[in-house]
Enzyme design. Structure first.
Site, PDB file in Angstrom:
ATOM      1  N   CYS A 270      -0.754   4.367   1.867  1.00  0.00           N
ATOM      2  CA  CYS A 270      -0.574   3.982   3.264  1.00  0.00           C
ATOM      3  C   CYS A 270       1.031   4.589   3.718  1.00  0.00           C
ATOM      4  O   CYS A 270       1.247   5.167   4.588  1.00  0.00           O
ATOM      5  CB  CYS A 270      -0.781   2.630   3.969  1.00  0.00           C
ATOM      6  SG  CYS A 270      -2.130   2.104   3.431  1.00  0.00           S
ATOM      7  N   ASP A 271       2.092   3.887   3.013  1.00  0.00           N
ATOM      8  CA  ASP A 271       3.370   3.852   3.906  1.00  0.00           C
ATOM      9  C   ASP A 271       4.527   4.635   2.978  1.00  0.00           C
ATOM     10  O   ASP A 271       5.455   4.657   3.365  1.00  0.00           O
ATOM     11  CB  ASP A 271       3.717   2.408   3.687  1.00  0.00           C
ATOM     12  CG  ASP A 271       2.727   1.383   4.461  1.00  0.00           C
ATOM     13  OD1 ASP A 271       2.125   2.097   5.235  1.00  0.00           O
ATOM     14  OD2 ASP A 271       2.730   0.357   4.348  1.00  0.00           O
TER      15      ASP A 271
ATOM     16  N   CYS B 191       0.794  -1.193  -0.196  1.00  0.00           N
ATOM     17  CA  CYS B 191       0.029   0.196   0.092  1.00  0.00           C
ATOM     18  C   CYS B 191       0.901   1.365  -0.109  1.00  0.00           C
ATOM     19  O   CYS B 191       1.300   1.644   1.098  1.00  0.00           O
ATOM     20  CB  CYS B 191      -1.015  -0.049   1.386  1.00  0.00           C
ATOM     21  SG  CYS B 191      -2.034   1.453   1.348  1.00  0.00           S
TER      22      CYS B 191
END
Ligand SMILES: Cc1cc2nc3c(=O)[nH]c(=O)nc-3n(C[C@H](O)[C@H](O)[C@H](O)COP(=O)(O)OP(=O)(O)OC[C@H]3O[C@@H](n4cnc5c(N)ncnc54)[C@H](O)[C@@H]3O)c2cc1C
Lengths: 214, 328
Positions: free
Chosen positions: B153-154, B150
């Site tokens: 997300c990261d 992701c």
């Protein structure tokens, strides 16, 4: 300029219409050197406007030191979401993006005061004798994160021994480094045990028990 | 820019384990929730087990531009929220729990979750697909700590670092381009000598000075002691191996159906998809499947929703045919 557009306002008003109890959003800010304090304050005030059961209380992190200590607030921007009692539900950093959902859920959950957890989880939580501190590191662009945050907050509501924080990793980069956050959600329990990703409730409970044994 | 997303509302208190449902829907994505809308309107006594991502993959998608009815496109999470809201409106019960096992050899069918066990006369399996993993050493150990699926997300954690993106399709390139906002360099490792991604994405990728490409290569291992330090890749044409130093690895090698739970109980195809007929029936009468979990070909929202509708209408017919099962 409001942070929440009309459509979101309307939806949130609907969601908060039947709040079963009063909620205090106790927010800590300061004038300088706090990147998202202004927005966090504004968000708290805008959300409080949408329900007559919600009140916003704004404190200065420096001037109201005693209040911050009483609530265990150690960094800003911070929001303590408090219902009939203080369950230990906290947000550090602006709950924007996907985390807005965690914030609304926290409001609804503390208003109800009863956690949505399995009987097995509640039994484990009822037996806890030692304090448990759960920190869930997130980014606002992470769709899996609210699940981990909400679960931690439910556990805080279920047990007086548990407090649970959402920590927005981008706003607290030193903590992201300290806790070696390279991916989110990352849950840290009592500084010792960590969980990568959004995992089932039973696994969080197992990790919590591991932290208590440590 | 700041935005504030609304999530699907959280399911209510846990439903009874004693009750026998007419229908349990496994999965709360576009397929499962469309089935739920139809079942709710048909007054079928239904339980939806949503799993980890209520609303399904759209909850994880930026913008959807090809779902009819939204001429300007719609944000994925908003579409997900609306799917859930619409299913709730017709009175189906929803629970935020994950299926861990099923027994299709008994009647009523048994569905075990993380928290409880439920029974039903019919099932619709709609657990979708999940990102495929590489299956190489180091991947599990570093997942969430240097290995990610992701980028949104990261990505932030890789500011000024070098990252490897594995894959050559649309997701790999779109997410790789996203990562250039943070990373110093994005190295795309792809098995072939050209990308599969849509032309427009390829053009953007080749024009981006932060993107580098390692062709004809497969990742064999993710390296590192405490943190990721790189990947070992093998050139599939020459057989030579080499190490690419990197602090993060993002894996975008497609999706795979979530069917391990059903192996040995339902007919699966060679790639693991549940085999269905045109009426969404599986190899076990009374068990239907819909959406990506049974669709090796299209994997689109509107198709997933369509097959969900078919499955629910078939369940309705099935329950009418066997009224002794029907609680009514
Ligand atoms: C980044 C991205 C972009 C996309 N863009 C588009 C697009 O623009 N247009 C388009 O048409 N399609 C798009 N797709 C494809 C589309 O999202 C899928 O085809 C569709 O979501 C499939 O729906 P589904 O209901 O079959 O499965 P999913 O959406 O995968 O939903 C699966 C559901 O099952 C649940 N589940 C999983 N495990 C369990 C378990 N153990 N127990 C219970 N429940 C479980 C999940 O929580 C989820 O609710 C995109 C996909 C991705 C990943």
């Amino acid at each position: 300029m409001p942070l929440l557009n009309d459509e979101i306002r309307q939806e949130v008003s609907k969601m908060l219409a039947g709040l079963p109890g009063p909620v205090r959003l106790v927010m800590f800010t300061q004038k300088f050197e706090c990147e998202f304090c202004t927005e966090t304050r504004q968000l708290v005030e805008e959300v409080a406007e949408l329900s007559d059961r919600i009140t916003a209380e704004i404190y200065d992190f420096q001037a109201d030191r005693a209040k911050a200590e009483e609530l265990g607030i150690d960094k800003i921007p911070a929001i303590a979401v408090i219902g009939a009692q203080d369950y230990g539900v906290r947000f550090y950093g602006l709950p924007s993006g996907y985390e807005f959902a965690s914030f609304l859920q926290a409001i609804q959950s503390v208003a109800a005061g009863k956690p949505e957890l399995s009987d097995a989880t509640l039994r484990v939580l009822a037996g806890i004798q030692k304090p448990v501190h759960i920190q869930v590191f997130v980014t606002p662009t992470c769709p899996y994160c609210p699940q981990a945050v909400m679960l931690a907050h439910q556990m805080a509501i279920a047990s007086p021994m548990v407090r649970a924080d959402m920590v927005e990793a981008m706003e607290f980069p030193h903590l992201a480094i300290k806790y070696q956050v390279m991916g989110v959600p990352r849950t840290v329990i009592n500084e010792t045990v960590h969980i990568e990703g959004a995992v089932p409730e039973s696994m969080v409970v197992a990790k919590l028990q591991e932290a208590l044994r440590a | 820019m700041l935005d504030f997303k609304l999530a699907p509302s959280q399911p209510e208190a846990r439903p009874s384990e004693e009750e026998i449902y007419d229908l349990i829907i496994l999965g709360g994505g576009p397929a499962g929730l469309t089935a739920a809308i139809y079942a709710g309107r048909a007054r079928i006594h239904t339980l939806v087990i949503t799993g980890p991502l209520p609303g399904g993959q759209p909850a994880n998608t930026d913008v959807v531009e090809n779902f009819p009815g939204f001429p300007e496109g719609i944000e994925g999470p908003e579409l997900a929220r609306r799917f859930v809201a619409q299913a709730e409106r017709f009175g189906v019960r929803m629970i935020h729990d994950s299926v861990t096992g099923v027994d299709l050899s008994v009647r009523p069918f048994v569905v075990r979750t993380d928290m409880a066990t439920y029974r039903a006369h019919t099932l619709i399996i709609a657990m979708g697909a999940v990102p495929r993993r590489l299956g190489v050493p180091g991947e599990d150990r570093f997942f969430g700590r240097g290995v990610s699926a992701c980028a949104t997300c990261d990505g932030f954690f890789y500011r000024d670092k070098r990252v490897v993106v594995v894959g050559g399709g649309d997701s790999a390139i779109i997410e790789g381009l996203y990562l250039t906002r943070f990373a110093r360099e994005v190295v795309v490792v792809h098995r072939r000598d050209q990308l599969r991604a849509t032309q427009i994405h390829q053009e953007r990728a080749f024009a981006n000075p932060k993107m580098r490409f390692v062709w004809d290569s497969a990742v064999e291992e993710i390296l590192g002691e405490k943190t990721v330090t790189g990947v070992r890749v093998r050139n599939l044409k020459t057989g030579e191996t080499s190490v690419i130093e990197a602090e993060g690895v993002f894996i975008y090698i497609g999706m795979e159906p979530q069917t391990e739970l059903f192996a040995g109980q339902l007919e699966l195809d060679e790639r693991g998809y549940i085999v269905t007929d045109r009426r969404q029936r599986t190899s076990v009468p009374g068990v239907y499947a819909a959406g990506d979990i049974q669709d090796p070909l299209y994997r689109q929202l509107v198709v997933a929703a369509g097959t969900g509708a078919v499955a629910a209408m078939e369940v309705e017919k099935y329950l009418e045919m066997y009224p002794q099962n029907h609680q009514g």
